[in-house]
Structures are given as structure tokens and as C-alpha cells.
Enzyme design. Structure first.
Site, PDB file in Angstrom:
ATOM      1  N   ARG A 247       0.816  -1.227   0.000  1.00 49.20           N
ATOM      2  CA  ARG A 247       0.000   0.000   0.000  1.00 49.20           C
ATOM      3  C   ARG A 247       0.847   1.273   0.000  1.00 49.20           C
ATOM      4  O   ARG A 247       0.311   2.370  -0.105  1.00 49.20           O
ATOM      5  CB  ARG A 247      -0.977  -0.009   1.175  1.00 49.20           C
ATOM      6  CG  ARG A 247      -0.339  -0.270   2.531  1.00 49.20           C
ATOM      7  CD  ARG A 247      -1.385  -0.566   3.604  1.00 49.20           C
ATOM      8  NE  ARG A 247      -0.798  -0.922   4.894  1.00 49.20           N
ATOM      9  CZ  ARG A 247      -0.428  -2.145   5.241  1.00 49.20           C
ATOM     10  NH1 ARG A 247      -0.561  -3.144   4.384  1.00 49.20           N
ATOM     11  NH2 ARG A 247       0.062  -2.387   6.433  1.00 49.20           N
ATOM     12  N   GLU A 332      -5.898  -1.002   6.268  1.00 48.18           N
ATOM     13  CA  GLU A 332      -4.966  -2.130   6.310  1.00 48.18           C
ATOM     14  C   GLU A 332      -3.796  -1.792   7.250  1.00 48.18           C
ATOM     15  O   GLU A 332      -3.255  -2.665   7.916  1.00 48.18           O
ATOM     16  CB  GLU A 332      -4.460  -2.474   4.899  1.00 48.18           C
ATOM     17  CG  GLU A 332      -3.889  -3.889   4.786  1.00 48.18           C
ATOM     18  CD  GLU A 332      -3.675  -4.351   3.340  1.00 48.18           C
ATOM     19  OE1 GLU A 332      -4.469  -5.149   2.836  1.00 48.18           O
ATOM     20  OE2 GLU A 332      -2.692  -3.913   2.725  1.00 48.18           O
TER      21      GLU A 332
HETATM   22  O1  F6P Z   1      -4.209  -9.047   0.475  1.00 49.11           O
HETATM   23  C1  F6P Z   1      -3.673  -7.852   0.841  1.00 49.11           C
HETATM   24  C2  F6P Z   1      -2.445  -7.598   0.084  1.00 49.11           C
HETATM   25  O2  F6P Z   1      -1.450  -8.370   0.604  1.00 49.11           O
HETATM   26  C3  F6P Z   1      -2.089  -6.127   0.090  1.00 49.11           C
HETATM   27  O3  F6P Z   1      -1.369  -5.782   1.216  1.00 49.11           O
HETATM   28  C4  F6P Z   1      -1.346  -5.986  -1.191  1.00 49.11           C
HETATM   29  O4  F6P Z   1      -1.286  -4.648  -1.582  1.00 49.11           O
HETATM   30  C5  F6P Z   1      -2.191  -6.843  -2.105  1.00 49.11           C
HETATM   31  O5  F6P Z   1      -2.579  -7.924  -1.293  1.00 49.11           O
HETATM   32  C6  F6P Z   1      -1.527  -7.320  -3.363  1.00 49.11           C
HETATM   33  O6  F6P Z   1      -0.383  -8.069  -3.118  1.00 49.11           O
HETATM   34  P1  F6P Z   1       0.699  -8.326  -4.239  1.00 49.11           P
HETATM   35  O7  F6P Z   1       1.220  -7.015  -4.691  1.00 49.11           O
HETATM   36  O8  F6P Z   1       1.728  -9.172  -3.589  1.00 49.11           O
HETATM   37  O9  F6P Z   1       0.017  -9.059  -5.383  1.00 49.11           O
END
Ligand code: F6P
Length: 512
Positions: A247, A332
Site C-alpha cells: 500500500r 490495512e
Molecule cells: O491481500 C492484501 C495484500 O497483501 C495487500 O497488502 C497488497 O497490496 C495486495 O494484497 C496485493 O499483493 P501483491 O502485490 O503481492 O500481489
């Protein structure tokens, strides 16, 4: 609890001027919030008691402030805010960041100049960004925010949900042989992103030699090995490290779709705005620092006054995705109920919702004006906006803020001749807090400052509450459980499931 009269407090010029702050292209007015001079002094004192300055330095210098994952938190290093010469570690990480940034800039420039073509020899005319959460919300929000001021160099689409409607919308009218796909995933393991990636690969194969389809893919990730394993070429992989939370990753190559859409200069201006926002948060004294004061104000309304929910209303459709972006950033990060040391706390976390104004006025604003629950509101207004509608937007935002603050008494209604039986329905208590965040314009620099402002507010709130704002363990259990349920559905075997789960999955199986 409400020993505050906003009508009275708003007439105090000295108090109001103390509650106005300026940081670059942002101005913040907290005069309509429920703080008096005594609260202000106490809150500023809290910054020293919680060692906020020291904790921020710890973060910026690479200490393991993400305690549960034993990681540093260095998203601010992405925009060059920190004096990285303070340690060899930071110097090396900054070199890595610069190298990846430059690689991305060169790649994007080559796409725009036609040096990089699709495997079919066509110029890239469209890009699909596949990602979810932090790998989607920030870039998609910024892309829309900048759309009124900058022209697209290529068409950009965002694909996050696994619903086929989203896939159809993201690919509609695009030429698969002239489309490039950016797979944005820090972990490269996210179920939704991988499912969409496989769907998009099949779609790309239409009209192309399937042997070369994967050359149309670009990955932005901290798991280079997984991207390589999927078949993405090393020169098409842009990396960031796991000290950048999803995030908080917009300034990493996760923001590549913005550079592809509007050009590298616009992306660099965004980063410049973020760097400025970071340095504002660290500069000046606590009394005049907008970032610190906003964080304290949120803390006060949540922890001291017990207001758990907050509405964010941008008065421009360009910031239509801003509430969704903030939901992830704030909820979050701060949706925790234990401190770093594992002690239970119920004083933290803010539930955020929002919608652009004026639309919000015609849907949920009634609740904000008259429900028994008091919900502080952040009104975000743009000063230099489209002149045809700017007055209307600004005036509506301020009118709402005043209606919330001042309300309307039974006496006033009586004097206006409102029938007795209608008076209780029309009384507006007032004393409902709101802030006004005024942004100079919708330039990349201003949007960068706004993002950094909120990111830094979140970090400060994490420190004030003593919680880890950088992990998200709560999301993991749901991921695990859905993986198990998928196995049950695939095997059409619902044994060992509880009755409620069995009921709905059986209904689904019957329908399919
Ligand atoms: O499920 C939440 C999360 O882990 C977020 O914190 C993150 O931004 C999103 O999923 C996507 O994760 P990734 O960039 O690893 O695909």
C-alpha cells in the site's frame, strides 16, 4: 463528551488561525474540528511523549520498525527524501532503487518512441495493469486524478477483480497484438492477479504466435524468480524490495502504468511531490506542521472522543478512487488491535468511507448530519479546478462543513415558522467535526504531496498508537481459507465443512 460548541469556537480568530496549516500545495483547516486550545497543547505534548520524531528517524534510517515481519520500512527512500548517506545499507539500497527506476524510465521511453514494439512488430497502443490492493489502487487512483490535466500517450486499463465482467471491460476494444501487460504484484503469488494473468495470456494469444506472447508481459515485483519462472523476460522485470509495503509502493515501479500513460516526466513530478510531502512532514515545529497536526487531530477524534469512523469526500470526480485508495492505506495499516509488544488495545483504527461530492450529498450525507453517530469528515477541495464547475464544488463542500458544524436549532426553526411537529425532524445538532484539505490543483506534484501527506499521517498514527502499521496478518487467514474452499469445489466434495459453508457451496454446485 461534547463540551465543545463549534459555533463559539469558530468565532475565536486566534484559535482558528492556529488551526490553519500550509505545506507546499496543500492547505489544511482544522478549525471546524472538536479541539480547543487545551487539547492542542496536550496533543503536541503527546508527540514528545511517544517519541514520534525519533520513531520517524528510526523508520527513515532502516531500523526494523515492521516488527512482526522484522523488516525495515523504506518506501520514503523511493522518492529520495532521506539523507541516504547515513549508512552503507541505505547507500546500497538507494543505488538499487535508482537502478530499477532508470531501467523503468528507459523502458517506458522506448515504448513511447517505438523502439520497443510488441512481438507482432506493432507499436504499443494500450497497456493493461494487472494487480490488486496496493498494486492497483494507488496507480489507478493517480491515473484518474491526473486525467484532466495530462494527455494519454497510450490507453491504460486496470484489471484487479477476478470477475469476468472486469476482464471484459479491461480488454474491450483493445487489439491484443498491440497491447502490453504490466503484472504488478509484490509477491507474485496473489491468487487474483495470477488468475487474471493467465486469462490475459490466453487473450493475448489471439492473433499472435503463442511462443512469443509472454514477451508482451512486464512484471513489477519483489519476487523476480517467480516472474522469471512464469516466463517473463529478465529485461521486462522491474523490482522493488520487501521493505516497501504494497500500500506504500506507488513510487516504486508499481507506478509504471502512470509513466506509460502520461510519460516519465509526469511520473517523476509525482515522485517529486511525494518527496516534498515527506520533507514537510519532518520539518518545522510540531505546532505548525500540517502532517503532525492532522495525525494528532485524527488521534484525538478517534482515541479521546471515541469516533471510530471517518468520511473522506473529495469534491472532484478526478479523485473518485481516492476514498478506495485511502481505505486500504488507513484500514490495512491501522486496523490492528495489539501493540508492537502484543498488548491488546482498542483505541486505534479508523474506518474510512467516502465518495466524491456532490454525489455524496445525495446519498449518505443525511447520516452524517442527523444520525446519532458522529462521523468526522475530511472535505478535499481543489482550488484551481475547472472554472465551469469549481464554484459549485467548493461552495457545496463548505456549505456542508458549515451545516455539520453549526447545525440548526429548534429556536431558529421556530422563528422561521416551521410547524411544531416538524421541528424535531429538522433540528440539526451541529458540533459535527470536519476538516478542509485544499489542494492547489490536480498537478502530479500536488497529487504526490497529497499521497505523501496521508502516508505520513498513517505512520505517525501507528507510532502514537504503538501499533505496527506495516503488516497485514488479518488478510492472510481469508486467503488460506479460500484456497481450501476452492479445493472442495474442484473436488465437488463438501465433507468436513461446517453446515453454513456446505449450504452455500452446495447451492453453487447445483447451479453450475
Ligand atoms: O491481500 C492484501 C495484500 O497483501 C495487500 O497488502 C497488497 O497490496 C495486495 O494484497 C496485493 O499483493 P501483491 O502485490 O503481492 O500481489
Amino acid at each position: 463528551m461534547l463540551a465543545y460548541s463549534l459555533a463559539y469556537l469558530l468565532s475565536n480568530e486566534n484559535r482558528c488561525s492556529k488551526l490553519r496549516f500550509h505545506e507546499g500545495n496543500l492547505s489544511l483547516d482544522l478549525s471546524r474540528t472538536l479541539v480547543n486550545e487545551h487539547d492542542l497543547a496536550q496533543l503536541v505534548d503527546l508527540l514528545s511523549r511517544r517519541l514520534v520524531d525519533q520513531r520517524l528517524v528510526d523508520m527513515h534510517t532502516g531500523q526494523l520498525v515492521n516488527t512482526s515481519e522484522k523488516r525495515p520500512v523504506l518506501h520514503t527512500l523511493l522518492r529520495g527524501t532521506i539523507d541516504d548517506s547515513s549508512s552503507e545499507y541505505l547507500v546500497n539500497e538507494k543505488l538499487f532503487i535508482n537502478e530499477q527506476h532508470q531501467k523503468m524510465i528507459d523502458f517506458v521511453n522506448k515504448v513511447h518512441s517505438g523502439v520497443i514494439l510488441t512481438p507482432n512488430g506493432k507499436r504499443v497502443s494500450s497497456v493493461i495493469n494487472i494487480g490488486i490492493g496496493g498494486s492497483d489502487l494507488g496507480p489507478a487512483m493517480v491515473f484518474e486524478a491526473l486525467s484532466s490535466n495530462y494527455s494519454n500517450l497510450v490507453e491504460i486499463r486496470y484489471l484487479s477483480n477476478i470477475d469476468i465482467h472486469d476482464f471484459n471491460k479491461a480488454t474491450k476494444d483493445l487489439d491484443p497484438t498491440a497491447t502490453m501487460v504490466v503484472v504488478a504484484s509484490k509477491t507474485f503469488t496473489t491468487f487474483e492477479t495470477l488468475l487474471n494473468l493467465n486469462r490475459v495470456v490466453s487473450w493475448l494469444s489471439q492473433g499472435s504466435d503463442s511462443r512469443y506472447v509472454k514477451d508482451q508481459l512486464v512484471a513489477v515485483t519483489s519476487a523476480q524468480d517467480l516472474a522469471l519462472h512464469f516466463g517473463i523476460k529478465a529485461e521486462n522485470i522491474f523490482q522493488f524490495k520487501n521493505y516497501v509495503g504494497g500500500r506504500f509502493s506507488l513510487a516504486s515501479p508499481i507506478g509504471m502504468s502512470i509513466a506509460l500513460g502520461y510519460g516519465v516526466q509526469v511520473f517523476d513530478e509525482l515522485l517529486e511531490g511525494m518527496a516534498q510531502g515527506d520533507s514537510f512532514s519532518l520539518s518545522g515545529n510540531h505546532e505548525s506542521n500540517a502532517t503532525m497536526q492532522f495525525a494528532l487531530n485524527l488521534y484525538h477524534h478517534r482515541t479521546v472522543l471515541g469516533m471510530q469512523t471517518r468520511a473522506v469526500l473529495p469534491y472532484t470526480s478526478a479523485l473518485g478512487r481516492f476514498p478506495a485508495y485511502l481505505q486500504q492505506l488507513i484500514m490495512e495499516s491501522l486496523g490492528k488491535s495489539v501493540t508492537h509488544s502484543g498488548e491488546v488495545t482498542d483505541e486505534c483504527g479508523i474506518m474510512v468511507f467516502g465518495e466524491p461530492g456532490t454525489n455524496a450529498q445525495h446519498s449518505f450525507m443525511q447520516y452524517l448530519h442527523q444520525s446519532p453517530q458522529i462521523v468526522p469528515v475530511d472535505f478535499i477541495v481543489i482550488l484551481d479546478a475547472n472554472p465551469k464547475s469549481a464554484h459549485g464544488l467548493l461552495v457545496n463542500a463548505i456549505a456542508q462543513a458549515n451545516a455539520l458544524a453549526i447545525g440548526k436549532s429548534a429556536t431558529d426553526l421556530n422563528l422561521e415558522g416551521v410547524p411544531e411537529d416538524l421541528i424535531p425532524h429538522q433540528v440539526m445538532q451541529g458540533n459535527r467535526p470536519s476538516s478542509v484539505i485544499a489542494i492547489k490543483d490536480l498537478s502530479a506534484v500536488s497529487i504526490g504531496q497529497l499521497i505523501a501527506f496521508y502516508e505520513n499521517v498513517v505512520s505517525i498514527l501507528g507510532i502514537l498508537w504503538g501499533i505496527n502499521a506495516y503488516d497485514q496478518w488479518g488478510v492472510e487467514l481469508g486467503k488460506e481459507m479460500s484456497a481450501n474452499l476452492i479445493n472442495s469445489i474442484n473436488a465437488r466434495n463438501l465433507d468436513n465443512l461446517d453446515e453454513s459453508t456446505k449450504w452455500i457451496l452446495q447451492k453453487y454446485l447445483d447451479a453450475n
